[in-house]
Design a protein around this motif. Structure first.
Motif, PDB file in Angstrom:
ATOM      1  N   MET A   1      13.271   1.038  -0.558  1.00 42.35           N
ATOM      2  CA  MET A   1      13.460   0.224   0.765  1.00 42.35           C
ATOM      3  C   MET A   1      12.034   0.010   1.292  1.00 42.35           C
ATOM      4  O   MET A   1      12.102  -1.225   1.618  1.00 42.35           O
ATOM      5  CB  MET A   1      14.565   0.719   1.722  1.00 42.35           C
ATOM      6  CG  MET A   1      14.780  -0.079   3.067  1.00 42.35           C
ATOM      7  SD  MET A   1      15.555  -1.676   2.489  1.00 42.35           S
ATOM      8  CE  MET A   1      17.140  -1.075   1.930  1.00 42.35           C
ATOM      9  N   ALA A   2      11.097   1.164   1.437  1.00 44.74           N
ATOM     10  CA  ALA A   2       9.881   0.812   2.106  1.00 44.74           C
ATOM     11  C   ALA A   2       9.074  -0.188   1.298  1.00 44.74           C
ATOM     12  O   ALA A   2       8.321  -1.257   1.845  1.00 44.74           O
ATOM     13  CB  ALA A   2       9.243   2.110   2.198  1.00 44.74           C
TER      14      ALA A   2
ATOM     15  N   VAL B   1       9.160   7.942   8.330  1.00 48.56           N
ATOM     16  CA  VAL B   1       9.348   8.655   9.710  1.00 48.56           C
ATOM     17  C   VAL B   1      10.633   8.080  10.289  1.00 48.56           C
ATOM     18  O   VAL B   1      11.326   8.593  10.924  1.00 48.56           O
ATOM     19  CB  VAL B   1       8.082   8.133  10.539  1.00 48.56           C
ATOM     20  CG1 VAL B   1       8.513   8.517  12.102  1.00 48.56           C
ATOM     21  CG2 VAL B   1       6.641   8.744  10.074  1.00 48.56           C
ATOM     22  N   PHE B   2      11.041   6.909   9.931  1.00 42.90           N
ATOM     23  CA  PHE B   2      12.159   6.330  10.517  1.00 42.90           C
ATOM     24  C   PHE B   2      13.493   6.535   9.369  1.00 42.90           C
ATOM     25  O   PHE B   2      14.294   5.742   9.594  1.00 42.90           O
ATOM     26  CB  PHE B   2      12.033   4.710  10.656  1.00 42.90           C
ATOM     27  CG  PHE B   2      11.113   4.214  11.658  1.00 42.90           C
ATOM     28  CD1 PHE B   2      11.216   4.680  12.766  1.00 42.90           C
ATOM     29  CD2 PHE B   2       9.732   3.903  11.208  1.00 42.90           C
ATOM     30  CE1 PHE B   2      10.310   4.278  13.768  1.00 42.90           C
ATOM     31  CE2 PHE B   2       8.760   3.604  12.013  1.00 42.90           C
ATOM     32  CZ  PHE B   2       9.006   3.796  13.456  1.00 42.90           C
ATOM     33  N   GLY B   3      13.406   7.351   8.383  1.00 41.73           N
ATOM     34  CA  GLY B   3      13.998   7.833   7.368  1.00 41.73           C
ATOM     35  C   GLY B   3      14.541   6.603   6.447  1.00 41.73           C
ATOM     36  O   GLY B   3      15.469   6.781   5.677  1.00 41.73           O
ATOM     37  N   ILE B   4      13.423   5.985   6.396  1.00 39.89           N
ATOM     38  CA  ILE B   4      13.511   4.747   4.915  1.00 39.89           C
ATOM     39  C   ILE B   4      13.002   5.201   3.871  1.00 39.89           C
ATOM     40  O   ILE B   4      11.685   5.758   3.944  1.00 39.89           O
ATOM     41  CB  ILE B   4      12.823   3.638   5.669  1.00 39.89           C
ATOM     42  CG1 ILE B   4      13.508   2.902   6.866  1.00 39.89           C
ATOM     43  CG2 ILE B   4      12.811   2.458   4.502  1.00 39.89           C
ATOM     44  CD1 ILE B   4      12.847   1.848   7.423  1.00 39.89           C
TER      45      ILE B   4
ATOM     46  N   LYS C   1       0.856  -1.280  -0.074  1.00 40.05           N
ATOM     47  CA  LYS C   1       0.030   0.097   0.174  1.00 40.05           C
ATOM     48  C   LYS C   1       0.818   1.219  -0.086  1.00 40.05           C
ATOM     49  O   LYS C   1       1.656   1.394   0.923  1.00 40.05           O
ATOM     50  CB  LYS C   1      -1.287  -0.068   1.305  1.00 40.05           C
ATOM     51  CG  LYS C   1      -1.853   1.091   1.353  1.00 40.05           C
ATOM     52  CD  LYS C   1      -2.921   0.948   2.526  1.00 40.05           C
ATOM     53  CE  LYS C   1      -4.064   1.889   2.215  1.00 40.05           C
ATOM     54  NZ  LYS C   1      -5.038   1.679   3.779  1.00 40.05           N
ATOM     55  N   GLU C   2       0.697   2.246  -0.975  1.00 41.96           N
ATOM     56  CA  GLU C   2       1.739   3.261  -1.208  1.00 41.96           C
ATOM     57  C   GLU C   2       1.681   4.103   0.033  1.00 41.96           C
ATOM     58  O   GLU C   2       2.788   4.815   0.231  1.00 41.96           O
ATOM     59  CB  GLU C   2       1.183   3.853  -2.369  1.00 41.96           C
ATOM     60  CG  GLU C   2       1.925   5.273  -2.772  1.00 41.96           C
ATOM     61  CD  GLU C   2       1.544   6.150  -3.921  1.00 41.96           C
ATOM     62  OE1 GLU C   2       2.244   6.996  -4.462  1.00 41.96           O
ATOM     63  OE2 GLU C   2       0.387   5.788  -4.449  1.00 41.96           O
ATOM     64  N   ILE C   3       0.365   4.567   0.459  1.00 46.16           N
ATOM     65  CA  ILE C   3       0.699   5.432   1.946  1.00 46.16           C
ATOM     66  C   ILE C   3       1.687   4.865   2.856  1.00 46.16           C
ATOM     67  O   ILE C   3       2.083   5.743   3.716  1.00 46.16           O
ATOM     68  CB  ILE C   3      -0.809   5.625   2.503  1.00 46.16           C
ATOM     69  CG1 ILE C   3      -0.620   6.943   3.117  1.00 46.16           C
ATOM     70  CG2 ILE C   3      -1.252   4.499   3.208  1.00 46.16           C
ATOM     71  CD1 ILE C   3      -2.026   7.211   3.592  1.00 46.16           C
ATOM     72  N   TRP C   4       1.964   3.659   2.846  1.00 45.97           N
ATOM     73  CA  TRP C   4       2.957   3.095   4.183  1.00 45.97           C
ATOM     74  C   TRP C   4       4.244   3.710   3.832  1.00 45.97           C
ATOM     75  O   TRP C   4       5.228   3.754   4.729  1.00 45.97           O
ATOM     76  CB  TRP C   4       3.053   1.488   3.831  1.00 45.97           C
ATOM     77  CG  TRP C   4       1.935   0.827   4.588  1.00 45.97           C
ATOM     78  CD1 TRP C   4       0.579   1.277   4.710  1.00 45.97           C
ATOM     79  CD2 TRP C   4       1.996  -0.586   5.189  1.00 45.97           C
ATOM     80  NE1 TRP C   4      -0.225   0.350   5.665  1.00 45.97           N
ATOM     81  CE2 TRP C   4       0.734  -0.678   5.679  1.00 45.97           C
ATOM     82  CE3 TRP C   4       3.014  -1.400   5.129  1.00 45.97           C
ATOM     83  CZ2 TRP C   4       0.420  -2.139   6.652  1.00 45.97           C
ATOM     84  CZ3 TRP C   4       2.671  -2.657   5.827  1.00 45.97           C
ATOM     85  CH2 TRP C   4       1.610  -2.781   6.312  1.00 45.97           C
ATOM     86  N   CYS C   5       4.728   3.900   2.552  1.00 45.96           N
ATOM     87  CA  CYS C   5       5.741   5.033   2.268  1.00 45.96           C
ATOM     88  C   CYS C   5       6.037   5.880   3.342  1.00 45.96           C
ATOM     89  O   CYS C   5       7.402   6.334   3.834  1.00 45.96           O
ATOM     90  CB  CYS C   5       6.012   5.241   0.862  1.00 45.96           C
ATOM     91  SG  CYS C   5       6.219   4.051  -0.116  1.00 45.96           S
TER      92      CYS C   5
ATOM     93  N   LEU D   1       2.019   6.615  13.970  1.00 48.16           N
ATOM     94  CA  LEU D   1       3.022   6.846  12.731  1.00 48.16           C
ATOM     95  C   LEU D   1       2.235   7.799  11.851  1.00 48.16           C
ATOM     96  O   LEU D   1       2.647   8.458  11.068  1.00 48.16           O
ATOM     97  CB  LEU D   1       3.355   5.577  11.831  1.00 48.16           C
ATOM     98  CG  LEU D   1       4.647   4.690  12.373  1.00 48.16           C
ATOM     99  CD1 LEU D   1       4.694   3.166  11.608  1.00 48.16           C
ATOM    100  CD2 LEU D   1       5.834   5.552  12.501  1.00 48.16           C
ATOM    101  N   ARG D   2       0.943   7.661  11.904  1.00 49.89           N
ATOM    102  CA  ARG D   2      -0.098   8.519  11.022  1.00 49.89           C
ATOM    103  C   ARG D   2       0.189  10.019  11.506  1.00 49.89           C
ATOM    104  O   ARG D   2       0.442  10.731  10.480  1.00 49.89           O
ATOM    105  CB  ARG D   2      -1.289   8.053  11.107  1.00 49.89           C
ATOM    106  CG  ARG D   2      -1.690   6.554  10.618  1.00 49.89           C
ATOM    107  CD  ARG D   2      -3.006   6.118  10.793  1.00 49.89           C
ATOM    108  NE  ARG D   2      -3.211   5.009  10.139  1.00 49.89           N
ATOM    109  CZ  ARG D   2      -3.337   4.468   8.862  1.00 49.89           C
ATOM    110  NH1 ARG D   2      -3.306   5.621   7.993  1.00 49.89           N
ATOM    111  NH2 ARG D   2      -3.407   3.407   8.536  1.00 49.89           N
TER     112      ARG D   2
END
Length: 254
Positions: free
Chosen positions: A30-31, A23-26, A14-18, A71-72
């Protein structure tokens, strides 16, 4: 349902997970590589919860559900997104309260059905469920009031010509309903809320069924509150007494 629904979103990347990995600099590349791994782990835990439940799984879900919900807002979304997902971490917390206490060793032993006769534990579980249901309903009402685009699109696809006005009415209705459930969780009201919540979650413009499955903790929390609501905090002593007498009779028969 929470584990499996969330896991499927990871598998389909799911794209929004990027944004949440960000938030962790990924980075995005890589996401997208990590999403399926996270997804399959969640699905595996969900299946394990069904076939071989151990207390460590809901304990992990409290932590994991809280972090993923946080995270949101940390990625720039409204705080209401975190509040509305209280079922993701609140439902397993209520489960642990209801079935505990747990020692470190017992966390990794298979859990079985328990008859709880401790009035204080019943009261604590009831208030956890009230708080969780209040947060998830009020949070969704807040998202209506601020005009979340996905919610407005739902109303537009349902045929409403003024989705923003509908969202305002629904938002205030849900916030008032949340306060009512928090302080007066009447059984018919809680059951009606279950059908309202389970039904309204079916109209997501994208990933409708997956979004519905992922919010299983919300429906579970409402149903659990419905199961306890006839007794209320003032009658839990009587409930505990009845359960103790029932256990004694069963023991005598054996």
């Amino acid at each position: 349902m929470c584990f499996i629904g969330h896991g499927i979103f990871g598998v389909i990347t799911k794209e929004i997970w990027c944004n949440y990995f960000g938030v962790f600099g990924i980075g995005r590349e890589m996401a997208y590589s990590l999403m399926p791994l996270v997804g399959w782990i969640d699905i595996g835990m969900g299946v394990m919860m069904l076939v071989y439940p151990i207390a460590a799984l809901p304990a992990w879900l409290v932590f994991w559900g809280f972090i993923t919900a946080m995270l949101r807002p940390l990625s720039g979304e409204p705080v209401a997104e975190w509040i509305e997902r209280a079922g993701n971490y609140g439902a397993p917390l209520a489960f642990l309260c209801f079935t505990g206490p747990w020692s470190a060793r017992q966390l990794f032993q298979r859990t079985g059905a328990k008859v709880v006769t401790d009035r204080q534990r019943l009261e604590a579980t009831g208030w956890i469920l009230r708080s969780v249901v209040y947060l998830l309903v009020a949070g969704h009402g807040w998202l209506n009031l601020i005009g979340k685009p996905g919610i407005l699109l739902q109303y537009a696809r349902l045929g409403f010509t003024a989705p923003s006005i509908v969202a305002a009415y629904v938002g205030w209705f849900e916030i008032c309903l949340a306060f009512l459930v928090l302080f007066r969780p009447y059984r018919p009201l809680v059951l009606a809320l279950f059908f309202w919540k389970a039904g309204s979650e079916l109209f997501y413009p994208q990933f409708g069924w997956l979004e519905w499955i992922e919010r299983g903790g919300s429906y579970g929390a409402i149903l659990a509150l419905w199961a306890l609501s006839p007794f209320g905090t003032g009658k839990l002593r009587e409930l505990a007494t009845v359960l103790r007498h029932s256990l004694r009779r069963r023991h005598n028969l054996q």
